[in-house]
Design a protein around this motif. Sequence first.
Motif, PDB file in Angstrom:
ATOM      1  N   ILE A   4      -1.096  -5.756  -7.869  1.00 10.55           N
ATOM      2  CA  ILE A   4       0.050  -5.183  -8.591  1.00 10.55           C
ATOM      3  C   ILE A   4      -0.001  -3.670  -8.515  1.00 10.55           C
ATOM      4  O   ILE A   4      -0.991  -3.045  -8.926  1.00 10.55           O
ATOM      5  N   ASP A   5       1.041  -3.064  -7.973  1.00 10.14           N
ATOM      6  CA  ASP A   5       1.217  -1.615  -8.068  1.00 10.14           C
ATOM      7  C   ASP A   5       2.027  -1.354  -9.328  1.00 10.14           C
ATOM      8  O   ASP A   5       3.150  -1.841  -9.472  1.00 10.14           O
ATOM      9  N   TYR A   6       1.436  -0.593 -10.241  1.00 10.21           N
ATOM     10  CA  TYR A   6       2.015  -0.385 -11.563  1.00 10.21           C
ATOM     11  C   TYR A   6       2.475   1.064 -11.705  1.00 10.21           C
ATOM     12  O   TYR A   6       1.666   1.976 -11.796  1.00 10.21           O
ATOM     13  N   PRO A 172       8.256   0.861 -17.411  1.00 12.48           N
ATOM     14  CA  PRO A 172       7.269   0.468 -16.402  1.00 12.48           C
ATOM     15  C   PRO A 172       7.897  -0.380 -15.302  1.00 12.48           C
ATOM     16  O   PRO A 172       8.898  -1.048 -15.512  1.00 12.48           O
ATOM     17  N   PHE A 173       7.274  -0.321 -14.151  1.00 15.00           N
ATOM     18  CA  PHE A 173       7.769  -1.036 -12.974  1.00 15.00           C
ATOM     19  C   PHE A 173       6.557  -1.623 -12.257  1.00 15.00           C
ATOM     20  O   PHE A 173       5.564  -0.936 -12.057  1.00 15.00           O
ATOM     21  N   TYR A 174       6.661  -2.899 -11.879  1.00 14.95           N
ATOM     22  CA  TYR A 174       5.537  -3.596 -11.274  1.00 14.95           C
ATOM     23  C   TYR A 174       5.967  -4.154  -9.920  1.00 14.95           C
ATOM     24  O   TYR A 174       7.001  -4.808  -9.826  1.00 14.95           O
ATOM     25  N   ILE A 175       5.162  -3.899  -8.894  1.00 15.97           N
ATOM     26  CA  ILE A 175       5.432  -4.460  -7.571  1.00 15.97           C
ATOM     27  C   ILE A 175       4.223  -5.291  -7.157  1.00 15.97           C
ATOM     28  O   ILE A 175       3.103  -4.779  -7.092  1.00 15.97           O
ATOM     29  N   VAL A 176       4.474  -6.580  -6.892  1.00 17.87           N
ATOM     30  CA  VAL A 176       3.398  -7.494  -6.528  1.00 17.87           C
ATOM     31  C   VAL A 176       3.376  -7.694  -5.016  1.00 17.87           C
ATOM     32  O   VAL A 176       4.414  -7.973  -4.402  1.00 17.87           O
TER      33      VAL A 176
END
Length: 200
Positions: A4-6, A172-176
Amino acid sequence: MAHIDYYFATLSPYTYLGGTRLEDIAAKHGATIAYKPVDIVALFGRTGGTPPKDRHPSRQEYRAQELRRQSKKTGLPLNIQPAHWPTNGAPAAYAFIAAQNAGGGDLGKLAHAITRCVWADEKDIAEDAIVRACLEEAGFDPSLADSGLLEGAETYAANLEEAAERGVFGAPFYIVDGDERFWGQDRMDDLDDYLSDIKA
């Protein structure tokens, strides 16, 4: 193992309202997290967003109501009009980056401590003493607040460029795993479900 890029902002009330739930979800699924503090106002400018103070009154009123509801839902106290917002969130972001590079503490706890200072504790995260206290609370050397400022500034700027390129437009933004995107602390149930699905 999922990654996860947070992307988060030291001044974001929604980052604060996320608490440390991301860390709980990541631990549940054995996922790793890369923390990427960003300048949220600059990101708005890059992606078509509008800073809260410049929004139409109806949007500002809705934001206030939503923050109140989310505060109640999460059980986290929140002052809708904190004494030290907006302020300069960069020093806290630089210290966070220095802590991430140094290791030895809890990054999730540090992000929450910084945002809690703004939205619940009425403290100014532009002040060195406040940043030092957050570092110490999360198990880091408080002197990290004074180190790596140039590297912190460079990483902070690079995070902004990366965020804009990858479709991030808020926090917040999360990229999996490279491209599956989730925006907002209220999408963490969806993030949890997605990580369950890819493990199955």
